[in-house]
Write an enzyme that holds these catalytic residues in place. Structure first.
Site, PDB file in Angstrom:
ATOM      1  N   VAL A  27     -39.699 -29.310  31.832  1.00  0.00           N
ATOM      2  CA  VAL A  27     -40.244 -28.203  31.059  1.00  0.00           C
ATOM      3  C   VAL A  27     -41.749 -28.409  31.002  1.00  0.00           C
ATOM      4  O   VAL A  27     -42.243 -29.512  31.208  1.00  0.00           O
ATOM      5  CB  VAL A  27     -39.638 -28.111  29.626  1.00  0.00           C
ATOM      6  CG1 VAL A  27     -38.191 -27.670  29.683  1.00  0.00           C
ATOM      7  CG2 VAL A  27     -39.788 -29.411  28.879  1.00  0.00           C
ATOM      8  N   SER A  28     -42.485 -27.338  30.707  1.00  0.00           N
ATOM      9  CA  SER A  28     -43.947 -27.410  30.782  1.00  0.00           C
ATOM     10  C   SER A  28     -44.613 -28.019  29.555  1.00  0.00           C
ATOM     11  O   SER A  28     -45.667 -28.626  29.662  1.00  0.00           O
ATOM     12  CB  SER A  28     -44.524 -26.017  31.020  1.00  0.00           C
ATOM     13  OG  SER A  28     -44.068 -25.528  32.252  1.00  0.00           O
ATOM     14  N   THR A  29     -44.025 -27.832  28.378  1.00  0.00           N
ATOM     15  CA  THR A  29     -44.680 -28.318  27.165  1.00  0.00           C
ATOM     16  C   THR A  29     -43.755 -29.218  26.368  1.00  0.00           C
ATOM     17  O   THR A  29     -42.530 -29.141  26.474  1.00  0.00           O
ATOM     18  CB  THR A  29     -45.131 -27.144  26.271  1.00  0.00           C
ATOM     19  OG1 THR A  29     -43.976 -26.391  25.885  1.00  0.00           O
ATOM     20  CG2 THR A  29     -46.114 -26.236  27.001  1.00  0.00           C
ATOM     21  N   GLN A  71     -40.851 -27.733  24.231  1.00  0.00           N
ATOM     22  CA  GLN A  71     -39.698 -27.115  24.885  1.00  0.00           C
ATOM     23  C   GLN A  71     -38.566 -28.140  24.999  1.00  0.00           C
ATOM     24  O   GLN A  71     -38.803 -29.345  24.990  1.00  0.00           O
ATOM     25  CB  GLN A  71     -40.082 -26.592  26.271  1.00  0.00           C
ATOM     26  CG  GLN A  71     -41.011 -25.401  26.217  1.00  0.00           C
ATOM     27  CD  GLN A  71     -41.443 -24.946  27.599  1.00  0.00           C
ATOM     28  OE1 GLN A  71     -41.830 -25.754  28.433  1.00  0.00           O
ATOM     29  NE2 GLN A  71     -41.374 -23.650  27.840  1.00  0.00           N
TER      30      GLN A  71
END
Length: 182
Positions: A9-11, A14
């Site tokens: 996931v990007s962050t 998340q």
């Protein structure tokens, strides 16, 4: 022949739970996870560890191709690396399986669309920033250097750029930049 999963996931806020469960259901014995942007391979230590570990006959499973890479260049590079070592790639939510001709073709089409989506997102972001700037709402990043303190240390205490940089915890080039503006 083993099946390994990769979830991303990007962050940090998340959650990886849905990907993790899908990869377990796909038969992954080991799942590597990370919370980092997929725009480039840089800094993605779990992916690099996994790519080094995979052997001929293994399968790498992701839920979607955009979990593996956000640009067609990176995606193609990863798949070429996998293919050169005899590893196939499979996606649980997309009909991608690089061990088949149809799967490879579909992989390339999805990769192009993933990159297109990323580029559209960047364009929308830049448009939003331009509108915010026009309204005077967007000011950019707050200054991280106390210009007055740099000048005070130079003028009142007679300190040099190196001393000022060390004291304020900033780069010496930043000190020179401030002092040049005087």
């Amino acid at each position: 022949m083993a099946t390994y999963g990769y979830a991303r996931v990007s962050t940090t806020d998340q959650d990886l739970t849905i990907q993790r469960e899908a990869l377990k259901a796909a038969g992954c014995e080991v799942i590597r996870e990370e919370k980092i942007s997929g725009i480039s391979r840089q800094g993605r230590k779990e992916l690099e560890t996994l790519l080094e570990f995979l052997r001929s006959g293994d399968t790498l499973v992701v839920t979607r191709l955009d979990r593996l890479a956000r640009s067609m260049d990176d995606l193609s590079s990863i798949v070429r690396e996998l293919q050169s070592t005899g590893v196939s790639l499979r996606a649980t939510e997309q009909p991608v399986d690089t061990s088949t001709a149809a799967g490879r073709a579909f992989f390339q089409m999805l990769g192009v669309f993933a990159e297109f989506e990323t580029n559209l997102r960047k364009e929308r972001q830049m448009e939003g920033i331009a509108k915010a700037k026009a309204k005077g709402v967007y000011k950019g990043r707050k200054p991280s250097i106390d210009v007055a303190e740099v000048k005070r240390l130079r003028n009142e205490e007679g300190k040099g750029a190196t001393e000022i940089a060390k004291q304020l915890g900033i780069a010496r080039t930043s000190v020179y930049r401030v002092l040049h503006e005087i």
